[in-house]
Enzyme design. Structure first.
Site, short mmCIF file in Angstrom:
data_model
loop_
_atom_site.label_atom_id
_atom_site.label_comp_id
_atom_site.label_asym_id
_atom_site.label_seq_id
_atom_site.Cartn_x
_atom_site.Cartn_y
_atom_site.Cartn_z
N GLU A 443 0.58 -1.45 -0.16
CA GLU A 443 0.23 -0.12 -0.14
C GLU A 443 0.77 1.33 0.04
O GLU A 443 0.33 2.66 0.61
CB GLU A 443 -0.96 -0.32 0.94
C1 FAD Z 1 2.83 -9.77 0.27
C2 FAD Z 1 2.68 -8.57 -0.36
C3 FAD Z 1 0.92 -8.23 -0.66
C4 FAD Z 1 0.46 -7.72 -2.01
N1 FAD Z 1 -0.37 -6.72 -2.39
C5 FAD Z 1 -0.58 -6.49 -3.35
C6 FAD Z 1 -2.02 -6.83 -3.57
O1 FAD Z 1 -2.84 -7.27 -2.95
N2 FAD Z 1 -2.15 -6.14 -4.86
C7 FAD Z 1 -1.30 -5.54 -5.79
O2 FAD Z 1 -1.80 -5.29 -6.77
N3 FAD Z 1 0.09 -5.31 -5.43
C8 FAD Z 1 -0.07 -5.77 -4.19
N4 FAD Z 1 1.40 -6.14 -3.19
C9 FAD Z 1 2.66 -5.10 -4.43
C10 FAD Z 1 3.20 -3.69 -3.67
O3 FAD Z 1 2.16 -3.24 -3.64
C11 FAD Z 1 4.59 -3.69 -3.97
O4 FAD Z 1 5.42 -4.50 -3.45
C12 FAD Z 1 5.05 -2.10 -4.02
O5 FAD Z 1 3.49 -1.16 -4.47
C13 FAD Z 1 6.06 -1.58 -4.26
O6 FAD Z 1 6.27 -2.72 -5.28
P1 FAD Z 1 7.71 -3.45 -5.70
O7 FAD Z 1 7.31 -5.16 -5.26
O8 FAD Z 1 7.84 -3.74 -7.53
O9 FAD Z 1 8.62 -2.21 -5.40
P2 FAD Z 1 9.40 -1.15 -7.17
O10 FAD Z 1 8.85 -0.34 -7.65
O11 FAD Z 1 10.47 -2.12 -7.73
O12 FAD Z 1 10.51 -0.39 -5.84
C14 FAD Z 1 11.43 -1.32 -5.23
C15 FAD Z 1 12.31 -0.80 -4.30
O13 FAD Z 1 12.76 1.21 -5.07
C16 FAD Z 1 11.73 1.91 -4.44
N5 FAD Z 1 11.58 2.72 -4.65
C17 FAD Z 1 10.75 2.85 -6.58
N6 FAD Z 1 10.90 4.24 -6.91
C18 FAD Z 1 11.32 4.81 -6.49
C19 FAD Z 1 11.32 6.22 -6.73
N7 FAD Z 1 10.82 7.26 -7.56
N8 FAD Z 1 12.30 7.08 -5.66
C20 FAD Z 1 13.15 6.16 -4.53
N9 FAD Z 1 12.33 5.55 -4.63
C21 FAD Z 1 12.15 4.09 -5.18
C22 FAD Z 1 10.88 1.48 -3.37
O14 FAD Z 1 9.68 2.26 -2.65
C23 FAD Z 1 11.52 -0.32 -2.76
O15 FAD Z 1 12.36 0.37 -1.93
C24 FAD Z 1 1.98 -6.73 -2.57
C25 FAD Z 1 3.36 -7.42 -2.43
C26 FAD Z 1 3.56 -7.98 -1.54
C27 FAD Z 1 5.11 -8.18 -1.59
#
Ligand code: FAD
Length: 633
Positions: A443
């Site tokens: 979230e």
């Molecule tokens: C257990 C679990 C439940 C989930 N449930 C859902 C769900 O129900 N529905 C759904 O749609 N998604 C869900 N997700 C996805 C979750 O919302 C994402 O993991 C989250 O939004 C982060 O995306 P990412 O993991 O692709 O990280 P990325 O976007 O690839 O980011 C990787 C890292 O880089 C940082 N980062 C990225 N962009 C920037 C920036 N511009 N500036 C600074 N830092 C940055 C992030 O903070 C993070 O630390 C779930 C994930 C998990 C693991």
């Protein structure tokens, strides 16, 4: 300037201001983010005002209290829920087996837990936000997998967006199903797209007869995705031309699991939350009726953001529940375990853990439930406060859970089932640490949400001065904007210096707050300092400020501490007890130290060196450091 009455100036967003030096993808992402944000502030915002130098103590005093009638409803519901959880839900078994048993799912449905916030006319319980959060905190104190199931379903799954934006037909068709126990999910994330939804690849094309959309794509990590009957799926619908430019349209669709072409490809497993049915989903030519669009084409991301304003509060509430349990464990262990001639809770290092946990829990609880109260009364814009409550509570809770593990020593690292098997109290601290870690990621990650808060913190200034810097506007418009901005800052800026002197020189402010009065005075003074500091950063960095993430995060942290302090003081004042004042006093003392550290780091920091070393680390300059480790991947 009032945060709640400013009119948005078209084209003054950070994205448009700083187009220079950005690649096409970056611009597209920023534009989608800007288009999706709520530009207007129609209600007061505590944080919005704070960033402009104004501490709205009236938002906390009197502190929100449930009415007797509402409290009674919550007391009765939580008592039933607690009895059910204790008798039916073995959270260690859920952790071991990865399954929330059917009898638990059915029991929760019978208790109306899947329709807690839905109106009674659709069979829901119609709990207030405060009672909903109390229920979530209760479940969160017992089983994190179950709270994730309920929260994903209710905070962002189908019920809440439909309640807010659904047509009467959609509500009639779907909401009673949730009240009866149907589970829902929210699918935004994709393998290539996490924090940055602009690049999403799931598409929704209009069918030739114009009655359906054809969905194609893959969605990752969808909580409840493996068992959901109905889900919200975000997809790119055909772009629209706006002012001669193509605009990405992200649209929210209601998809049912029995629609042909929908598949659950894989159930994902994690370090914690073993019981969640989180899945990788595939959509192949899924025919979705046009009537299943929620709110309208192109409104998907805005819908998600608005839904999450209040929906996001489930997460801090669950964290509050977890820390309540941690305090109980610390107290029990801190008293019964004696080493070196004294209970471990009496050695100063252990005592510090108890004090930190109690005082921070008091503030976390206050932040979360004041937001709940604002939602129930409909008085405030809570987009910033809910985001801050989420960051603050998830980070603080994780730290406190880790400290609880440390206090338990070796037993903190041992599984509850193993402890039970050898006859010891099965405190599940190891599981709680594993389960809690995700709260800093889902979230909205802490980074992304902090930057969101910082973006909104700048909003007051962008509305006054954004047009001056916007090279896309005509010279006449920019000059007029410069005069207006000049007049505004001629009065606003000196006041940020003068107010702390004028305000406090002649009469003792907040004297009726006992020893907490001094903390409130500090918050008021610091609000002006924060506003000045933000203004200085803007003036020094111009549009480049957007890239100075470490500085922006410090600004967010200072604002968050002031919010937490004020909430804890408001709650202490409402309770009116010596104990509450003690907890709030300790919290405020320590928050002040954290604030001072952040101000210091804004003035003097190693950010340039950090950037240099980070660039080196990324490009492999320090590869020699990695030598001696086994090859991975
Ligand atoms: C257990 C679990 C439940 C989930 N449930 C859902 C769900 O129900 N529905 C759904 O749609 N998604 C869900 N997700 C996805 C979750 O919302 C994402 O993991 C989250 O939004 C982060 O995306 P990412 O993991 O692709 O990280 P990325 O976007 O690839 O980011 C990787 C890292 O880089 C940082 N980062 C990225 N962009 C920037 C920036 N511009 N500036 C600074 N830092 C940055 C992030 O903070 C993070 O630390 C779930 C994930 C998990 C693991």
């Amino acid at each position: 300037m009032k945060q709640n009455d400013s009119k948005d100036v078209a084209g003054t967003s950070g994205a448009v201001l700083s187009a220079k030096g950005k690649n096409k993808d970056e611009m597209a992402s920023l534009e989608v983010a800007e288009d999706s944000r709520e530009a207007q502030w129609t209600k007061p915002s505590f944080m919005g005002s704070l960033f402009m130098g104004k501490l709205r103590t009236q938002d906390f005093m009197p502190f929100f209290d449930q009415t007797e009638e509402d409290k009674k409803i919550g007391d009765e519901y939580c008592a039933k829920l607690e009895k059910f959880l204790l008798e039916n839900l073995d959270s260690d078994l859920v952790d071991e087996t990865g399954i929330i048993p059917d009898k638990v799912m059915k029991g929760l449905a019978d208790l109306g837990a899947f329709g807690m916030k839905l109106p009674k006319e659709y069979g829901g319980l119609e709990l207030s936000q405060a009672n909903y959060l109390r229920a979530i905190a209760l479940v969160g104190s017992h089983c994190a997998s179950t709270v994730a199931l309920l929260s994903a379903h209710q905070s962002i799954g189908v019920p809440q967006p439909l309640k807010l934006f659904g047509t009467p037909e959609q509500k009639k068709k779907f909401l009673p199903r949730f009240s009866a126990g149907a589970v829902s999910a929210f699918a935004l994330t994709e393998p290539e797209v996490g924090s940055d939804p602009a690049r999403m690849s799931t598409t929704a094309k209009l069918s030739e007869d114009g009655n359906h959309y054809i969905l194609n794509g893959t969605k990752l990590w969808c909580t409840n995705g493996a068992i959901a009957e109905v889900m919200v799926v975000m997809a790119k619908s055909p772009p629209k031309m706006v002012n001669g430019r193509e605009k990405t349209q992200i649209t929210a669709f209601i998809v049912e699991k029995n629609m042909p072409g929908f598949e659950v490809l894989h159930r994902c497993r994690f370090m914690g939350l073993a019981g969640i049915q989180n899945a990788l989903l595939k959509f192949t030519n899924v025919k979705v009726p046009k009537e299943n669009i929620i709110w309208g084409e192109g409104k998907g991301l805005r819908l998600a953001l608005i839904t999450l304003n209040a929906g996001r509060l489930s997460l801090p509430a669950a964290c509050v529940g977890g820390v309540r349990q941690a305090l109980k464990i610390q107290r029990a262990w801190g008293t019964e375990r004696s080493q070196w001639g004294a209970p471990v809770g009496k050695h100063e290092a252990g005592a510090n853990r108890l004090a930190q946990t109690a005082s921070k829990l008091f503030a976390m609880d206050a932040m979360t439930f004041i937001c709940g109260g604002w939602v129930d009364r409909g008085t405030h814009d809570i987009r910033l406060e809910a985001a801050i409550a989420k960051i603050y509570c998830s980070e603080t809770a994780q730290n406190l859970l880790d400290e609880t593990l440390q206090m338990r020593g070796g037993r903190g690292y041992e599984r509850a089932t193993s402890l039970r098997a050898r006859g010891e109290k099965p405190f599940p601290v190891e599981r709680m640490v594993r389960d809690g870690r995700i709260n800093l990621i889902v979230e909205g990650t802490s980074d992304i949400l902090s930057l969101f808060v910082a973006r909104e913190a700048l909003d007051g200034h962008l509305k006054v001065a954004g047009a001056v810097l916007n090279s896309r506007l005509g010279i006449g418009t920019r000059l007029a904007a410069a005069v207006k901005a000049g007049l505004f800052y001629a009065a606003w800026y000196p006041w940020q210096w003068l107010a702390p002197i004028v305000d406090f020189s002649f009469w003792p402010r907040f004297a009726g707050n006992g020893k907490l009065g001094k903390h409130l005075r500090y918050c008021k003074r610091t609000a002006h300092k924060l506003a000045r500091t933000l203004f200085h950063l803007m003036a020094l960095n111009g549009p480049k400020l957007e890239k100075r993430q470490l500085q922006l995060i410090r600004i967010t942290k200072i604002g968050s501490e002031i919010f937490a302090m004020t909430a804890s003081i408001g709650k202490a004042k409402k309770l009116g007890t010596k104990e509450a004042a003690e907890l709030s006093d300790l919290f405020c003392r320590q928050a002040k130290a954290r604030i001072a550290e952040n101000f210091k780091a804004i003035r003097s920091n190693d950010d340039a060196s950090i950037r240099k070393v980070a660039a080196g680390a990324l490009s492999g300059t320090y590869e020699f450091l990695e030598k001696g480790s086994v090859r991975i991947g």
